[in-house]
Design an enzyme around this catalytic site. Structure first.
Site, mmCIF file in Angstrom:
data_model
loop_
_atom_site.group_PDB
_atom_site.id
_atom_site.type_symbol
_atom_site.label_atom_id
_atom_site.label_comp_id
_atom_site.label_asym_id
_atom_site.label_seq_id
_atom_site.Cartn_x
_atom_site.Cartn_y
_atom_site.Cartn_z
ATOM 1 N N CYS A 130 0.820 -1.194 0.000
ATOM 2 C CA CYS A 130 0.000 0.000 0.000
ATOM 3 C C CYS A 130 0.867 1.262 0.000
ATOM 4 C CB CYS A 130 -0.978 -0.043 1.175
ATOM 5 S SG CYS A 130 -2.420 1.024 0.982
ATOM 6 N N HIS A 131 0.745 2.114 1.011
ATOM 7 C CA HIS A 131 1.551 3.338 1.087
ATOM 8 C C HIS A 131 2.989 3.076 1.530
ATOM 9 C CE1 HIS A 131 -2.443 5.234 1.044
ATOM 10 N NE2 HIS A 131 -1.818 6.330 0.657
#
Length: 185
Positions: free
Chosen positions: A114-115
C-alpha cells in the site's frame, strides 16, 4: 540470507500510530506461525496503535524494539506496512531511510504494501524498479524513477535487490506468499 523460512530473520518497521492493522499484523503473525523470527520495530518503545481504513481504531501491539537501534546486518528481509499516517511520517525519518537503503545495498529483500512504498520513494530506491502500491501514490513512484503497475503482487529483482510489493489489504494472501517464497519456504 536465510535458507529456509524457519531460520529467517525479518524486520517490520512502523511508526507508533496510523499503521493499517492487517498490513502489519498479517505478515507479523503469519511469518511467526511459519517459524520465522520476526522483529517488530517502532519509532518509540511504546504501544503501536493500528487503524482500519486509516480512521477506525485497530489492534494495539507492543513493539519488540525501536528501529533506530537495529541494523540491516542482523536481518534477512525488511517489511514496510502501509497506513497513510504511518508511512507519511516514516518516509521522512532518517533512521527508517537508512534501514531501507542498507537492506537494498546489501542485496536483501524489501517488501512493502500500500503506502509503504513512500519510504522507498524518499529513500531514493525506485529508479529502474517496477512495483505496485495503492493507486494514490502511483505518481510519486513514477516521479522517483520507478514504474507503477496495478497488480495484486509484483516482485522485481532489478538493481541488486528483490522488491516485493502489493496494493492493499485485499492482496495480503499474495503478498505474504511472495514473502514466504523469497525467504525460502
Amino acid at each position: 540470507m536465510a535458507t529456509s523460512l524457519s531460520n529467517a530473520k525479518v524486520l517490520i518497521i512502523v511508526r507508533n500510530w496510523g499503521i493499517e492493522e492487517t498490513e502489519m499484523t498479517r505478515p507479523l503473525h503469519d511469518l511467526r506461525a511459519a517459524g520465522a523470527q520476526v522483529t517488530l520495530a517502532a519509532a518509540e518503545l511504546a504501544p503501536i496503535e493500528t487503524v482500519r481504513h486509516d480512521r477506525y481504531v485497530g489492534e494495539i501491539v507492543e513493539p519488540d524494539t525501536v528501529y533506530s537501534e537495529v541494523s540491516a546486518d542482523d536481518f534477512d528481509m525488511l517489511i514496510v506496512p502501509g497506513g497513510t499516517c504511518n508511512v507519511d511520517r516514516l518516509r521522512v525519518d532518517p533512521a527508517a531511510q537508512k534501514l531501507a537503503k542498507d537492506f537494498a545495498a546489501a542485496g536483501k529483500p524489501v517488501a512493502s504494501i500500500c503506502h509503504g512504498a513512500w519510504l522507498l520513494v524518499n529513500s531514493d530506491l525506485l529508479k529502474g524498479k517496477t512495483l505496485t502500491a495503492c493507486r494514490y501514490i502511483a505518481a510519486d513512484i513514477e516521479n522517483a524513477g520507478g514504474k507503477y503497475v496495478d497488480e495484486e503482487v509484483h516482485v522485481d529483482n532489478a538493481n541488486g535487490f528483490k522488491l516485493i510489493t502489493s496494493r492493499k489489504p485485499a492482496d495480503l494472501d499474495a503478498f505474504v506468499s511472495a514473502i514466504k517464497e523469497a525467504l525460502g519456504e
